[in-house]
Design a protein around this motif. Structure first.
Motif, mmCIF file in Angstrom:
data_model
loop_
_atom_site.group_PDB
_atom_site.id
_atom_site.type_symbol
_atom_site.label_atom_id
_atom_site.label_comp_id
_atom_site.label_asym_id
_atom_site.label_seq_id
_atom_site.Cartn_x
_atom_site.Cartn_y
_atom_site.Cartn_z
ATOM 1 N N UNK A 154 0.812 -1.223 0.000
ATOM 2 C CA UNK A 154 0.000 0.000 0.000
ATOM 3 C C UNK A 154 0.841 1.268 0.000
ATOM 4 N N UNK A 155 2.062 1.184 -0.451
ATOM 5 C CA UNK A 155 2.970 2.331 -0.392
ATOM 6 C C UNK A 155 2.450 3.584 -1.095
ATOM 7 N N UNK A 156 1.830 3.486 -2.277
ATOM 8 C CA UNK A 156 1.336 4.731 -2.898
ATOM 9 C C UNK A 156 0.343 5.474 -1.995
ATOM 10 N N UNK A 157 -0.566 4.738 -1.363
ATOM 11 C CA UNK A 157 -1.528 5.367 -0.466
ATOM 12 C C UNK A 157 -0.889 5.896 0.803
ATOM 13 N N UNK A 158 0.085 5.167 1.325
ATOM 14 C CA UNK A 158 0.792 5.602 2.534
ATOM 15 C C UNK A 158 1.545 6.901 2.252
ATOM 16 N N UNK A 159 2.263 6.949 1.138
ATOM 17 C CA UNK A 159 3.018 8.156 0.781
ATOM 18 C C UNK A 159 2.066 9.329 0.569
ATOM 19 N N UNK A 160 0.953 9.103 -0.111
ATOM 20 C CA UNK A 160 -0.030 10.165 -0.355
ATOM 21 C C UNK A 160 -0.622 10.657 0.975
ATOM 22 N N UNK A 161 -0.882 9.733 1.894
ATOM 23 C CA UNK A 161 -1.432 10.117 3.195
ATOM 24 C C UNK A 161 -0.435 10.960 3.988
ATOM 25 N N UNK A 162 0.817 10.563 3.972
ATOM 26 C CA UNK A 162 1.837 11.325 4.708
ATOM 27 C C UNK A 162 2.024 12.696 4.068
ATOM 28 N N UNK A 163 2.043 12.732 2.751
ATOM 29 C CA UNK A 163 2.185 14.016 2.056
ATOM 30 C C UNK A 163 0.998 14.928 2.390
ATOM 31 N N UNK A 164 -0.201 14.381 2.435
ATOM 32 C CA UNK A 164 -1.389 15.159 2.778
ATOM 33 C C UNK A 164 -1.278 15.711 4.200
ATOM 34 N N UNK A 165 -0.847 14.876 5.141
ATOM 35 C CA UNK A 165 -0.677 15.332 6.530
ATOM 36 C C UNK A 165 0.399 16.408 6.614
ATOM 37 N N UNK A 166 1.460 16.234 5.852
ATOM 38 C CA UNK A 166 2.540 17.220 5.836
ATOM 39 C C UNK A 166 2.064 18.545 5.271
ATOM 40 N N UNK A 167 1.323 18.493 4.187
ATOM 41 C CA UNK A 167 0.809 19.719 3.560
ATOM 42 C C UNK A 167 -0.203 20.410 4.459
ATOM 43 N N UNK A 168 -1.036 19.640 5.143
ATOM 44 C CA UNK A 168 -2.021 20.227 6.054
ATOM 45 C C UNK A 168 -1.309 20.913 7.213
ATOM 46 N N UNK A 169 -0.266 20.290 7.714
ATOM 47 C CA UNK A 169 0.505 20.875 8.819
ATOM 48 C C UNK A 169 1.191 22.169 8.378
ATOM 49 N N UNK A 170 1.752 22.145 7.158
ATOM 50 C CA UNK A 170 2.397 23.336 6.618
ATOM 51 C C UNK A 170 1.391 24.461 6.423
ATOM 52 N N UNK A 171 0.210 24.142 5.907
ATOM 53 C CA UNK A 171 -0.829 25.151 5.691
ATOM 54 C C UNK A 171 -1.269 25.752 7.015
ATOM 55 N N UNK A 172 -1.423 24.896 8.053
ATOM 56 C CA UNK A 172 -1.846 25.374 9.366
ATOM 57 C C UNK A 172 -0.806 26.319 9.971
ATOM 58 N N UNK A 173 0.489 25.982 9.837
ATOM 59 C CA UNK A 173 1.519 26.829 10.430
ATOM 60 C C UNK A 173 1.671 28.146 9.655
ATOM 61 N N UNK A 174 1.413 28.131 8.347
ATOM 62 C CA UNK A 174 1.481 29.362 7.570
ATOM 63 C C UNK A 174 0.310 30.284 7.877
ATOM 64 N N UNK A 175 -0.850 29.697 8.211
ATOM 65 C CA UNK A 175 -2.038 30.492 8.518
ATOM 66 C C UNK A 175 -1.926 31.141 9.895
ATOM 67 N N UNK A 176 -1.149 30.558 10.779
ATOM 68 C CA UNK A 176 -1.042 31.061 12.158
ATOM 69 C C UNK A 176 -0.226 32.325 12.262
#
Length: 176
Positions: A154-176
């Motif tokens: 399931x590596x493609x889904x795992x990588x996509x999930x981690x990338x999504x979490x990373x991008x969400x975290x980056x977006x949250x810190x930029x908005x703060x």
């Protein structure tokens, strides 16, 4: 021997043989069975937990080595890293980052630890420019997660999930 550490925010005092692994202490003595015993040789990552926020293969680590330390298992990941864990867990579902689910607790704990390491600027073996801001490319993610195996592929889904979490975290810190 008497050992004390904090697991998922709760102090645990136990009488253990000094040869008991952290994984066996968690699973057999505390009933926290989310961390899995896959290979029992540190090769698959199914037993990954966070110790003081850093990824550890619990099958290779003796419980006695962690006197006084903070340990986070999959059962406690949501309370210690609520934003990252919630986003990551939902993304694992959304992008089919699991099939049988056996490796999933280790994948999630490892990903939470890895994202923390990346935010702190820790390089990996494939980091090209140590002076530039770290970018979690596909190569970076796969290198950083290489200690966690998925037998279902399931590596493609795992990588996509981690990338999504990373991008969400980056977006949250930029908005703060």
């Amino acid at each position: 021997m008497q050992i004390s550490f904090t697991v998922n925010g709760t102090r645990q005092d136990m009488e253990l043989d000094p040869r008991v692994t952290l994984l066996d202490a968690l699973r057999d003595h505390l009933g926290l069975t989310g961390s899995k015993k896959g290979c029992d040789h540190g090769q698959c990552g199914a037993c990954t937990v966070l110790v003081e926020g850093r990824r550890v293969n619990a099958c290779l680590s003796l419980a006695a080595m962690h006197e006084g330390e903070e340990i986070t298992t999959i059962e406690g990941i949501a309370q210690t890293s609520p934003d990252t864990a919630a986003t990551l867990q939902q993304a694992m579902i959304d992008y089919d980052g699991m099939q049988c689910g056996y490796c999933t607790p280790g994948q999630v704990c490892s990903a939470v630890g890895m994202l923390s390491e990346a935010r702190e600027g820790w390089p990996s073996h494939v980091t090209e420019d140590l002076d530039a801001p770290l970018e979690l490319t596909r190569d970076e993610l796969t290198e950083r997660m290489s200690g966690n195996l998925c037998r279902c592929g399931c590596y493609p889904g795992i990588v996509k999930a981690i990338r999504t979490a990373s991008e969400a975290r980056t977006s949250d810190s930029e908005a703060a």
